[in-house]
Design a protein around this motif. Structure first.
Motif, PDB file in Angstrom:
ATOM      1  N   LYS A 171      51.192  52.675  30.984  1.00  0.00           N
ATOM      2  CA  LYS A 171      51.110  52.186  32.372  1.00  0.00           C
ATOM      3  C   LYS A 171      49.638  51.946  32.712  1.00  0.00           C
ATOM      4  CE  LYS A 171      51.319  56.596  34.906  1.00  0.00           C
ATOM      5  NZ  LYS A 171      50.201  57.079  35.409  1.00  0.00           N
ATOM      6  N   PRO A 172      49.360  51.010  33.616  1.00  0.00           N
ATOM      7  CA  PRO A 172      47.958  50.768  33.940  1.00  0.00           C
ATOM      8  C   PRO A 172      47.352  51.954  34.684  1.00  0.00           C
ATOM      9  CG  PRO A 172      49.417  49.091  34.918  1.00  0.00           C
ATOM     10  CD  PRO A 172      50.293  50.142  34.347  1.00  0.00           C
ATOM     11  N   ALA A 173      46.071  52.253  34.426  1.00  0.00           N
ATOM     12  CA  ALA A 173      45.360  53.257  35.219  1.00  0.00           C
ATOM     13  C   ALA A 173      45.247  52.709  36.641  1.00  0.00           C
ATOM     14  CB  ALA A 173      43.965  53.473  34.622  1.00  0.00           C
ATOM     15  N   ASP A 174      45.135  53.594  37.610  1.00  0.00           N
ATOM     16  CA  ASP A 174      45.060  53.154  39.017  1.00  0.00           C
ATOM     17  C   ASP A 174      43.893  52.193  39.242  1.00  0.00           C
ATOM     18  OD1 ASP A 174      47.229  54.678  39.595  1.00  0.00           O
ATOM     19  OD2 ASP A 174      46.075  56.401  40.342  1.00  0.00           O
ATOM     20  N   ASP A 175      42.799  52.411  38.482  1.00  0.00           N
ATOM     21  CA  ASP A 175      41.617  51.566  38.671  1.00  0.00           C
ATOM     22  C   ASP A 175      41.483  50.487  37.589  1.00  0.00           C
ATOM     23  OD1 ASP A 175      41.266  53.602  36.845  1.00  0.00           O
ATOM     24  OD2 ASP A 175      39.202  54.076  37.416  1.00  0.00           O
ATOM     25  N   ALA A 176      42.602  50.152  36.921  1.00  0.00           N
ATOM     26  CA  ALA A 176      42.541  49.111  35.875  1.00  0.00           C
ATOM     27  C   ALA A 176      42.660  47.713  36.489  1.00  0.00           C
ATOM     28  CB  ALA A 176      43.662  49.331  34.870  1.00  0.00           C
ATOM     29  N   ILE A 177      42.003  46.754  35.834  1.00  0.00           N
ATOM     30  CA  ILE A 177      42.153  45.349  36.213  1.00  0.00           C
ATOM     31  C   ILE A 177      43.276  44.792  35.334  1.00  0.00           C
ATOM     32  CG2 ILE A 177      41.024  43.072  36.215  1.00  0.00           C
ATOM     33  CD1 ILE A 177      38.343  44.613  36.556  1.00  0.00           C
ATOM     34  N   ILE A 178      44.285  44.192  35.957  1.00  0.00           N
ATOM     35  CA  ILE A 178      45.439  43.711  35.182  1.00  0.00           C
ATOM     36  C   ILE A 178      45.257  42.227  34.848  1.00  0.00           C
ATOM     37  CG2 ILE A 178      47.957  43.375  35.208  1.00  0.00           C
ATOM     38  CD1 ILE A 178      48.094  45.953  36.866  1.00  0.00           C
ATOM     39  N   ILE A 179      45.403  41.912  33.553  1.00  0.00           N
ATOM     40  CA  ILE A 179      45.252  40.518  33.114  1.00  0.00           C
ATOM     41  C   ILE A 179      46.534  40.102  32.404  1.00  0.00           C
ATOM     42  CG2 ILE A 179      43.886  38.940  31.664  1.00  0.00           C
ATOM     43  CD1 ILE A 179      41.526  40.828  32.062  1.00  0.00           C
ATOM     44  N   ASP A 180      47.226  39.103  32.945  1.00  0.00           N
ATOM     45  CA  ASP A 180      48.450  38.607  32.313  1.00  0.00           C
ATOM     46  C   ASP A 180      48.080  37.395  31.462  1.00  0.00           C
ATOM     47  OD1 ASP A 180      50.866  37.302  31.673  1.00  0.00           O
ATOM     48  OD2 ASP A 180      51.844  38.200  33.404  1.00  0.00           O
ATOM     49  N   THR A 181      48.247  37.535  30.141  1.00  0.00           N
ATOM     50  CA  THR A 181      47.804  36.475  29.224  1.00  0.00           C
ATOM     51  C   THR A 181      48.935  35.509  28.832  1.00  0.00           C
ATOM     52  OG1 THR A 181      48.248  37.729  27.185  1.00  0.00           O
ATOM     53  CG2 THR A 181      46.117  38.100  28.227  1.00  0.00           C
ATOM     54  N   SER A 182      50.083  35.597  29.549  1.00  0.00           N
ATOM     55  CA  SER A 182      51.228  34.752  29.168  1.00  0.00           C
ATOM     56  C   SER A 182      50.856  33.274  29.077  1.00  0.00           C
ATOM     57  CB  SER A 182      52.377  34.905  30.179  1.00  0.00           C
ATOM     58  OG  SER A 182      52.816  36.225  30.223  1.00  0.00           O
ATOM     59  N   ASP A 183      50.037  32.812  30.030  1.00  0.00           N
ATOM     60  CA  ASP A 183      49.682  31.385  30.040  1.00  0.00           C
ATOM     61  C   ASP A 183      48.208  31.170  29.740  1.00  0.00           C
ATOM     62  OD1 ASP A 183      52.301  30.564  30.809  1.00  0.00           O
ATOM     63  OD2 ASP A 183      51.847  31.327  32.815  1.00  0.00           O
ATOM     64  N   MET A 184      47.596  32.109  29.025  1.00  0.00           N
ATOM     65  CA  MET A 184      46.165  31.980  28.729  1.00  0.00           C
ATOM     66  C   MET A 184      45.930  32.050  27.228  1.00  0.00           C
ATOM     67  SD  MET A 184      44.638  34.675  31.492  1.00  0.00           S
ATOM     68  CE  MET A 184      42.883  34.326  31.624  1.00  0.00           C
ATOM     69  N   GLY A 185      44.989  31.251  26.743  1.00  0.00           N
ATOM     70  CA  GLY A 185      44.576  31.354  25.340  1.00  0.00           C
ATOM     71  C   GLY A 185      43.533  32.453  25.229  1.00  0.00           C
ATOM     72  N   ILE A 186      43.235  32.884  24.002  1.00  0.00           N
ATOM     73  CA  ILE A 186      42.279  33.983  23.818  1.00  0.00           C
ATOM     74  C   ILE A 186      40.881  33.623  24.344  1.00  0.00           C
ATOM     75  CG2 ILE A 186      42.015  33.387  21.340  1.00  0.00           C
ATOM     76  CD1 ILE A 186      41.460  36.885  22.929  1.00  0.00           C
ATOM     77  N   ASP A 187      40.473  32.352  24.188  1.00  0.00           N
ATOM     78  CA  ASP A 187      39.130  31.972  24.648  1.00  0.00           C
ATOM     79  C   ASP A 187      39.007  32.121  26.159  1.00  0.00           C
ATOM     80  OD1 ASP A 187      38.427  31.451  22.087  1.00  0.00           O
ATOM     81  OD2 ASP A 187      38.803  29.284  22.203  1.00  0.00           O
ATOM     82  N   GLU A 188      40.093  31.737  26.849  1.00  0.00           N
ATOM     83  CA  GLU A 188      40.110  31.823  28.309  1.00  0.00           C
ATOM     84  C   GLU A 188      40.072  33.296  28.754  1.00  0.00           C
ATOM     85  OE1 GLU A 188      43.095  30.093  31.698  1.00  0.00           O
ATOM     86  OE2 GLU A 188      43.483  29.552  29.614  1.00  0.00           O
TER      87      GLU A 188
END
Ligand code: DC
Length: 218
Positions: A188-205
């Motif tokens: 589970k994310p830590a309370d102070d984590a930044i969440i990044i959803d990579t479903s529509d992102m390439g690795i460079d992005e």
């Protein structure tokens, strides 16, 4: 600087963590390796990965050197290794035995060539919540199960391994459920984590976005 990157299997954490480690001159610790090492240790000795007593014994005796030796096993990175790791990782005592080894790395971060560095990028499931709650930057990298299963499926095919997408998807969902529903240190994310959803992102992005966040922190 300590950066933690947590998230489900095949979300792109490993590639991102290695690129960040290279760019910012930090060591890299793929914490899934400690659980894979115990899983493979059992399998190599003909023991089922759900054997709690055997898994606890293996975890109690695990060292960094042993883990690197077990990583040479051809099944270490396979789905067999992943499923075995996920099973032993649900055992509270196994997690407790393997915790110190992961935490000690932050005290003495070592690069691949053996040189000493001043920080670490951790990659795992609970590195921001349990292994290194003091980390300066915590990321939770995720993507839909379908996208992650397709990435894994393509990876297996590229390596010349047999793979059926539907089976990879079923295994991905099974592993997500086990990793996030266990009582000890669930995914589970830590309370102070930044969440990044990579479903529509390439690795460079993804990398560019995270570098912006790191540079801001620095
Ligand atoms: O990241 P990976 O696929 O190598 O991880 C294998 C398993 O290890 C994963 O299904 C759950 C477990 N794991 C964990 O419980 N905690 C971590 N910090 C890293 C991995």
């Amino acid at each position: 600087m300590i950066i933690t990157i947590d998230g489900p299997a095949a979300a792109g954490k490993g590639t991102l963590a290695q690129k960040l480690a290279d760019k910012y001159n930090l060591a890299y610790f793929d914490t899934g390796m400690v659980y894979r090492a115990v899983g493979i240790d059992l399998i190599a000795n003909g023991i089922a990965p759900d054997n709690v007593a055997a898994a606890e014994k293996s975890a109690k005796n695990m060292t960094f050197t042993k883990m690197l030796a077990l990583a040479q096993n051809p099944d270490f990175r396979s789905s067999t290794g992943g499923q075995a790791a996920s099973k032993v990782a649900a055992m509270p005592k196994v997690r407790a035995y393997l915790l110190k080894m992961q935490q000690d790395f932050a005290e003495n971060p070592i690069a691949k060539d053996g040189s000493r560095l001043t920080g670490v990028v951790y990659d795992g499931r609970d590195t921001g919540t349990t292994v290194c709650p003091q980390a300066e930057l915590k990321l939770f990298v995720t993507a839909s199960p379908e996208v992650r299963a397709m990435r894994r499926h393509k990876e297996y095919l590229q390596k010349g391994l047999p793979s059926v997408y539907e089976e990879v998807l079923a295994q991905t969902k099974e592993r997500d459920l086990r990793d996030s529903s266990r009582t000890a240190s669930p995914l589970k994310p830590a309370d102070d984590a930044i969440i990044i959803d990579t479903s529509d992102m390439g690795i460079d992005e993804v990398f560019a976005e995270v570098c912006r966040i790191v540079d801001e922190k620095l």
